[in-house]
Design a protein around this motif. Sequence first.
Motif, PDB file in Angstrom:
ATOM      1  N   ASN A 126       0.842  -1.195   0.000  1.00  0.00           N
ATOM      2  CA  ASN A 126       0.000   0.000   0.000  1.00  0.00           C
ATOM      3  C   ASN A 126       0.876   1.243   0.000  1.00  0.00           C
ATOM      4  O   ASN A 126       1.619   1.481   0.956  1.00  0.00           O
ATOM      5  CB  ASN A 126      -0.911  -0.024   1.231  1.00  0.00           C
ATOM      6  CG  ASN A 126      -1.967   1.047   1.175  1.00  0.00           C
ATOM      7  OD1 ASN A 126      -1.768   2.109   0.598  1.00  0.00           O
ATOM      8  ND2 ASN A 126      -3.100   0.776   1.791  1.00  0.00           N
ATOM      9  N   THR A 167       0.233   4.157   0.642  1.00  0.00           N
ATOM     10  CA  THR A 167      -0.078   5.125   1.698  1.00  0.00           C
ATOM     11  C   THR A 167       0.650   4.782   2.985  1.00  0.00           C
ATOM     12  O   THR A 167       0.796   5.628   3.855  1.00  0.00           O
ATOM     13  CB  THR A 167      -1.592   5.194   1.987  1.00  0.00           C
ATOM     14  OG1 THR A 167      -2.023   3.954   2.558  1.00  0.00           O
ATOM     15  CG2 THR A 167      -2.379   5.513   0.742  1.00  0.00           C
ATOM     16  N   VAL A 219      -6.555   3.252  -3.906  1.00  0.00           N
ATOM     17  CA  VAL A 219      -6.317   4.113  -2.746  1.00  0.00           C
ATOM     18  C   VAL A 219      -7.240   5.316  -2.767  1.00  0.00           C
ATOM     19  O   VAL A 219      -7.944   5.591  -1.794  1.00  0.00           O
ATOM     20  CB  VAL A 219      -4.831   4.565  -2.698  1.00  0.00           C
ATOM     21  CG1 VAL A 219      -4.641   5.711  -1.727  1.00  0.00           C
ATOM     22  CG2 VAL A 219      -3.941   3.389  -2.328  1.00  0.00           C
ATOM     23  N   GLN A 267     -10.023   3.599  -0.624  1.00  0.00           N
ATOM     24  CA  GLN A 267      -9.496   3.832   0.717  1.00  0.00           C
ATOM     25  C   GLN A 267      -9.799   5.240   1.201  1.00  0.00           C
ATOM     26  O   GLN A 267     -10.209   5.428   2.337  1.00  0.00           O
ATOM     27  CB  GLN A 267      -7.994   3.574   0.725  1.00  0.00           C
ATOM     28  CG  GLN A 267      -7.374   3.600   2.102  1.00  0.00           C
ATOM     29  CD  GLN A 267      -5.909   3.204   2.060  1.00  0.00           C
ATOM     30  OE1 GLN A 267      -5.462   2.486   1.181  1.00  0.00           O
ATOM     31  NE2 GLN A 267      -5.151   3.680   3.018  1.00  0.00           N
TER      32      GLN A 267
END
Length: 167
Positions: A39, A41, A64, A68
């Motif tokens: 990921n 992030t 994302v 997300q």
Amino acid sequence: MAGLEGIEQPQGRGRTTAARWSPAAEDERALKALELFGNPTEAEIPLPSRPESAATARRLAQVVVLRQWGLSAKTTEEAVLLVSELVGNAVRHTGARVFGLRMRRRKGWIRVEVRDPSRGLPCLMPVQEMDVSGRGLYLVDKLSDRWGVDLLPRGKTTWFEMRIAER
């Protein structure tokens, strides 16, 4: 046949058919990319410096930004396009074997960073209507709220930021 989505695949006896695209299949590919690469992030993720990494980066950005972070379809579309442009530049112009992708969110902003080992600076070129290449940074300049390059002791990070509406 990973990385060949959308490319015509042989179907025996000289017939070809385009690989099937669907939102469900694209979601599956995006989640698979998240599983394989991590990921962006949570930490910078390394991606191989190959043309097909642009598709991987687009999928990661989509999962994302849309899923997300829950941002709008328009913001997602623009972020995905700009991620693709920065990754394309890293692949085409740096000679790197690997580059890093990182995505951050803070109140009212998202930031996407692509780090590579080259200290060569990207150049915003004037674009003519009929140009078929050289539009990457032009798009980044027009669609992001700000962008830049941070020189590092070994390489650089090219980034863009976009304002977002907080819900």
